[in-house]
Design a protein around this motif. Structure first.
Motif, PDB file in Angstrom:
ATOM      1  N   UNK A 104      -3.872  28.754  12.201  1.00  0.00           N
ATOM      2  CA  UNK A 104      -3.944  28.262  13.571  1.00  0.00           C
ATOM      3  C   UNK A 104      -4.854  29.114  14.440  1.00  0.00           C
ATOM      4  N   UNK A 105      -6.038  28.608  14.725  1.00  0.00           N
ATOM      5  CA  UNK A 105      -6.937  29.208  15.702  1.00  0.00           C
ATOM      6  C   UNK A 105      -7.483  30.588  15.396  1.00  0.00           C
ATOM      7  N   UNK A 106      -7.401  31.068  14.160  1.00  0.00           N
ATOM      8  CA  UNK A 106      -7.907  32.396  13.817  1.00  0.00           C
ATOM      9  C   UNK A 106      -9.326  32.243  13.272  1.00  0.00           C
ATOM     10  N   UNK A 107     -10.268  31.882  14.121  1.00  0.00           N
ATOM     11  CA  UNK A 107     -11.655  31.644  13.704  1.00  0.00           C
ATOM     12  C   UNK A 107     -12.406  32.940  13.403  1.00  0.00           C
ATOM     13  N   UNK A 108     -11.911  34.075  13.886  1.00  0.00           N
ATOM     14  CA  UNK A 108     -12.617  35.340  13.718  1.00  0.00           C
ATOM     15  C   UNK A 108     -12.731  35.749  12.254  1.00  0.00           C
ATOM     16  N   UNK A 109     -11.690  35.535  11.464  1.00  0.00           N
ATOM     17  CA  UNK A 109     -11.697  35.963  10.060  1.00  0.00           C
ATOM     18  C   UNK A 109     -12.615  35.116   9.194  1.00  0.00           C
ATOM     19  N   UNK A 110     -12.760  33.846   9.534  1.00  0.00           N
ATOM     20  CA  UNK A 110     -13.612  32.956   8.761  1.00  0.00           C
ATOM     21  C   UNK A 110     -13.148  31.519   8.868  1.00  0.00           C
ATOM     22  N   UNK A 111     -13.756  30.655   8.069  1.00  0.00           N
ATOM     23  CA  UNK A 111     -13.433  29.233   8.131  1.00  0.00           C
ATOM     24  C   UNK A 111     -13.738  28.590   6.796  1.00  0.00           C
ATOM     25  N   UNK A 112     -13.156  27.418   6.596  1.00  0.00           N
ATOM     26  CA  UNK A 112     -13.284  26.677   5.345  1.00  0.00           C
ATOM     27  C   UNK A 112     -13.869  25.304   5.615  1.00  0.00           C
ATOM     28  N   UNK A 113     -14.703  24.831   4.703  1.00  0.00           N
ATOM     29  CA  UNK A 113     -15.224  23.463   4.735  1.00  0.00           C
ATOM     30  C   UNK A 113     -14.596  22.760   3.537  1.00  0.00           C
ATOM     31  N   UNK A 114     -13.942  21.618   3.765  1.00  0.00           N
ATOM     32  CA  UNK A 114     -13.258  20.922   2.680  1.00  0.00           C
ATOM     33  C   UNK A 114     -13.209  19.429   2.936  1.00  0.00           C
ATOM     34  N   UNK A 115     -13.118  18.671   1.836  1.00  0.00           N
ATOM     35  CA  UNK A 115     -12.938  17.227   1.973  1.00  0.00           C
ATOM     36  C   UNK A 115     -11.531  16.992   2.500  1.00  0.00           C
ATOM     37  N   UNK A 116     -11.405  16.007   3.380  1.00  0.00           N
ATOM     38  CA  UNK A 116     -10.124  15.785   4.058  1.00  0.00           C
ATOM     39  C   UNK A 116      -9.869  14.282   4.198  1.00  0.00           C
ATOM     40  N   UNK A 117      -9.542  13.598   3.088  1.00  0.00           N
ATOM     41  CA  UNK A 117      -9.336  12.144   3.155  1.00  0.00           C
ATOM     42  C   UNK A 117      -8.298  11.723   4.188  1.00  0.00           C
ATOM     43  N   UNK A 118      -7.280  12.552   4.412  1.00  0.00           N
ATOM     44  CA  UNK A 118      -6.254  12.219   5.398  1.00  0.00           C
ATOM     45  C   UNK A 118      -6.664  12.561   6.823  1.00  0.00           C
ATOM     46  N   UNK A 119      -7.769  13.258   6.982  1.00  0.00           N
ATOM     47  CA  UNK A 119      -8.296  13.670   8.295  1.00  0.00           C
ATOM     48  C   UNK A 119      -7.235  14.382   9.133  1.00  0.00           C
ATOM     49  N   UNK A 120      -6.403  15.184   8.458  1.00  0.00           N
ATOM     50  CA  UNK A 120      -5.350  15.896   9.180  1.00  0.00           C
ATOM     51  C   UNK A 120      -5.710  17.357   9.460  1.00  0.00           C
ATOM     52  N   UNK A 121      -6.849  17.827   8.962  1.00  0.00           N
ATOM     53  CA  UNK A 121      -7.310  19.183   9.249  1.00  0.00           C
ATOM     54  C   UNK A 121      -6.616  20.275   8.471  1.00  0.00           C
ATOM     55  N   UNK A 122      -5.841  19.903   7.458  1.00  0.00           N
ATOM     56  CA  UNK A 122      -5.207  20.935   6.628  1.00  0.00           C
ATOM     57  C   UNK A 122      -5.667  20.759   5.186  1.00  0.00           C
TER      58      UNK A 122
END
Length: 192
Positions: free
Chosen positions: A95-113
Motif C-alpha cells: 500500500x503506497x510504498x512507491x519508494x522501495x520500487x514497483x512491479x509491472x504485471x498482467x492484471x486480467x481482473x484489473x484489481x491492482x494486486x
C-alpha cells in the motif's frame, strides 16, 4: 664533452639541484586542495541527489510506459503497483510504498494486486538516495486497459531527494494523463 657532462659541470657540490617539493610546498598544496574540496562537496552532494531523483523518476515513467505497451500488445489490463520489496522471490504489491520500487504485471481482473493468475512482467527497484515517491491520491497501483488508457483518471507522482534542502528543482514530477503517456517534469509542483 657529452651532454651529461655539460649539465653536471654547472652544478657545484654545495648547490641544491631540483629534486622535488619542499615540505612547505607540499603542505600549501594540500591545504588548497582541502579548501577546494570543502567548497565543492555540498554542490556535488546536491548534484548526485538530483541525478538519483531524476533516475528514479525516469524508471517510474519507463515502468508506466512498459505497462501501457504490454496492455496494448497483450490486449488485456496491465497494472503497475508499489512494492515494499520488488526483488523478493514472491514479489507482492504494498500500500503506497512507491519508494522501495514497483512491479509491472498482467492484471486480467484489473484489481491492482498481483494474484496467482497474473504474470510479473518486470520489477523495478527504487533508489536509496530518494526520500519519497508520493502518488497524489495515495493509490498503490495504476491499471492500463487493453486500449492503453488509464483506469480511474490521471495520476501524478512526486519524487523527492533525501537532502534537507527544499530546492524544488531537485524534485521530479511524473505525470500520467488518462491517455497513458507518462512524462517526467522538473520540480515537485509541476502541473500535469
Amino acid at each position: 664533452m657529452s651532454l651529461c657532462a655539460r649539465f653536471t659541470a654547472f652544478e657545484s657540490p654545495g648547490s641544491r639541484a631540483l629534486r622535488g617539493f619542499t615540505l612547505v610546498e607540499l603542505l600549501v598544496t594540500i591545504a588548497v586542495a582541502a579548501i577546494l574540496t570543502m567548497i565543492a562537496a555540498p554542490a556535488m552532494q546536491t548534484m548526485l541527489a538530483t541525478r538519483a531523483v531524476a533516475g528514479n523518476a525516469d524508471d517510474l515513467a519507463a515502468a508506466l510506459r512498459q505497462a501501457r505497451s504490454e496492455a496494448l500488445k497483450r490486449g488485456m489490463p496491465v497494472s503497475v503497483c508499489a512494492s515494499a520489496d520488488p526483488n523478493a522471490g514472491a514479489a507482492a504489491c504494498a500500500d503506497g510504498v512507491w519508494t522501495a520500487g514497483w512491479l509491472v504485471f498482467t492484471d486480467p481482473g484489473a484489481d491492482g494486486s498481483l494474484d496467482s493468475g497474473d504474470s510479473l512482467v518486470r520489477a523495478f527497484t527504487g533508489s536509496r538516495s530518494v526520500e519519497s515517491v508520493v502518488e497524489d491520491d495515495d493509490k498503490a497501483f495504476t491499471t492500463f486497459t487493453a486500449n492503453g488508457l488509464v483506469v480511474g483518471g490521471p495520476r501524478r507522482w512526486v519524487v523527492m531527494p533525501k537532502l534537507s534542502s527544499s530546492d524544488a528543482n531537485s524534485q521530479r514530477t511524473v505525470c500520467l494523463p488518462v491517455s497513458g503517456r507518462a512524462q517526467v517534469k522538473t520540480g515537485g509542483e509541476a502541473a500535469c
